[in-house]
Design an enzyme around this catalytic site. Structure first.
Site, short mmCIF file in Angstrom:
data_model
loop_
_atom_site.label_atom_id
_atom_site.label_comp_id
_atom_site.label_asym_id
_atom_site.label_seq_id
_atom_site.Cartn_x
_atom_site.Cartn_y
_atom_site.Cartn_z
CE1 TYR A 159 55.11 -22.43 14.41
CE2 TYR A 159 54.26 -22.70 16.64
CZ TYR A 159 54.94 -21.95 15.69
OH TYR A 159 55.45 -20.71 16.03
NE ARG A 166 61.06 -20.90 13.28
CZ ARG A 166 59.93 -20.20 13.35
NH1 ARG A 166 59.62 -19.33 12.37
NH2 ARG A 166 59.09 -20.34 14.35
CE1 TYR A 219 55.26 -16.26 22.87
CE2 TYR A 219 55.07 -17.94 21.19
CZ TYR A 219 54.75 -16.69 21.66
OH TYR A 219 53.94 -15.89 20.92
NE ARG A 232 55.88 -11.40 19.94
CZ ARG A 232 55.17 -12.50 19.99
NH1 ARG A 232 54.49 -12.90 18.92
NH2 ARG A 232 55.15 -13.23 21.08
CD GLU A 342 49.96 -15.86 12.52
OE1 GLU A 342 49.75 -16.78 13.34
OE2 GLU A 342 50.93 -15.84 11.75
C1 3EB Z 1 52.54 -16.05 17.96
O1 3EB Z 1 52.55 -14.84 18.24
C2 3EB Z 1 51.60 -16.49 16.90
O2 3EB Z 1 56.58 -19.40 14.18
O3 3EB Z 1 57.34 -17.94 12.75
C3 3EB Z 1 53.35 -15.65 14.63
C4 3EB Z 1 54.40 -15.24 13.81
C5 3EB Z 1 53.34 -16.95 15.10
C6 3EB Z 1 55.43 -16.12 13.46
C7 3EB Z 1 56.51 -18.32 13.60
C8 3EB Z 1 54.37 -17.82 14.74
C9 3EB Z 1 55.40 -17.42 13.95
O4 3EB Z 1 53.25 -16.87 18.58
C10 3EB Z 1 52.22 -17.44 15.96
#
Ligand code: 3EB
Length: 356
Positions: A159, A166, A219, A232, A342
């Site tokens: 990942y 990406r 992050y 989001r 999720e």
């Molecule tokens: C998160 O909130 C959970 O890498 O495209 C959620 C939605 C998550 C999209 C992405 C990852 C992705 O980080 C993981």
């Protein structure tokens, strides 16, 4: 009645979206988009096929076990014709006047641990090239299904390798990799190729963030050398008086940390709290969407947790909640090893496309 510019229909047969009694008329409000789960539809732009095989090159068909009945679903994204279709690099796309759906399958070089990052970067560059060539400059929603997402290759989780490729592609293509990134989800499959789908528009969507969470693109590097590239949620006009909401994959994360490791029920509560917050954020920006309008995909890492997740959703939203009734439960790996659930999906605000 004015037909929507885009809609999505959810059905349980792979060809549910092939013939429809409510097929949009060519030329009618050709800018609209909608998404409806459950009925027949004329030629969709593309489909998310869950437990079902791809029929068309624009179908996105990750190999994921559906938990419960029926055993297969399709979400068909539809917009009035005429449509154009084609391929740019690895991306197969089809579009109407204002909306484009694209899908691709990416194979890796098993012998080369660098290949995932490189292939993801190349795939996303193809995708952005397609959007440039067709004039659909704005990706609204991306679906990523990554084989063996949590496997570590050469000291780095797949990942995290995916995230590097990406983000590099977004930056290289001049696409918003931070504020203004599209909505997305990223789930893990046990087998099959990397599958990427995109819904894109001629006009920019409105990105939403969750005040309970650090933006994913901010992050810290504890979660990998490059941050994930997604907002989001995204909001966009999809037809006369209608707004579409796309919820990114949403999980039990507060700030940037996973909360309730090991506890699927508490993770589900936290995930639903995050979704409820996003609906409040959408309402504050002028789009009122109730949780009853949500069309959700629920991914559980362990199939045996599905009942607990369903139970918490029923407790929190009501046993007869429409969002629960139409939700599809799937077994998938999730991008952090401590996440057990999720939830992602979409909703439409405004008059129903099939209404009078
Ligand atoms: C998160 O909130 C959970 O890498 O495209 C959620 C939605 C998550 C999209 C992405 C990852 C992705 O980080 C993981």
């Amino acid at each position: 009645m004015t037909e929507p510019v885009l809609h999505a229909r959810r059905g349980s047969r792979a060809n549910d979206a092939v013939a429809s009694p409510v097929a949009p008329q060519p030329g009618a409000n050709s800018g609209h988009l909608w998404a409806v789960r459950g009925a027949n539809l004329a030629q969709p732009l593309g489909r998310l096929c869950l437990g079902a095989h791809a029929v068309e090159p624009t179908d996105l068909a990750p190999i994921l076990p559906v938990l419960g009945e029926p055993s297969h679903f399709v979400d068909a994204w539809c917009t009035p014709g005429p449509h154009a279709q084609g391929r740019t690099g690895a991306l197969h796309w089809r579009h109407g006047a204002e909306w484009l759906f694209g899908a691709m399958q990416v194979n890796e070089d098993e012998a080369n641990p660098q290949s995932l990052r490189q292939r993801v970067q190349a795939a996303y560059l193809d995708l952005f090239q397609a959007l440039r060539d067709t004039g659909f400059a704005h990706p609204v929603r991306l679906w990523n299904y990554i084989p063996r997402i949590n496997e570590v290759e050469d000291g780095l989780e797949r990942y995290r390798r995916f995230n590097i490729g990406r983000q590099q592609a977004f930056t290289q293509a001049g696409q918003a990799a931070f504020e203004g990134a599209p909505a997305a989800c990223a789930l893990g499959t046990r087998s099959g190729p990397l599958c990427i789908g995109v819904l894109a528009c001629r006009r920019p969507p409105v990105p939403l963030e969750n005040p309970r969470q650090v933006s994913a693109y901010r992050y810290p590097t504890d979660y990998g050398p490059r941050a994930p590239t997604f907002s989001r949620a995204a909001l966009a006009d999809i037809g006369p008086g209608r707004r579409g909401l796309w919820l990114s994959g949403t999980a039990s994360i507060v700030g940037h940390a996973t909360v309730h490791p090991g506890d699927p029920r508490a993770q589900t509560h936290e995930t639903l709290a995050n979704i409820e917050t996003l609906l409040e954020v959408a309402a504050a920006s002028g789009t009122r969407i109730g949780r009853d309008d949500l069309v959700l995909n629920v991914y559980v890492r362990h199939a045996e947790h599905a009942d607990a997740v369903r139970d918490v959703m029923a407790q929190r939203w009501g046993a007869r909640a429409p969002a629960l009734a139409r939700a599809v439960f799937l077994q998938a790996d999730i991008c952090r090893t401590d996440l057990l659930v999720e939830i992602e999906g979409h909703a439409v605000a405004g008059p129903s496309p099939s209404g009078p």
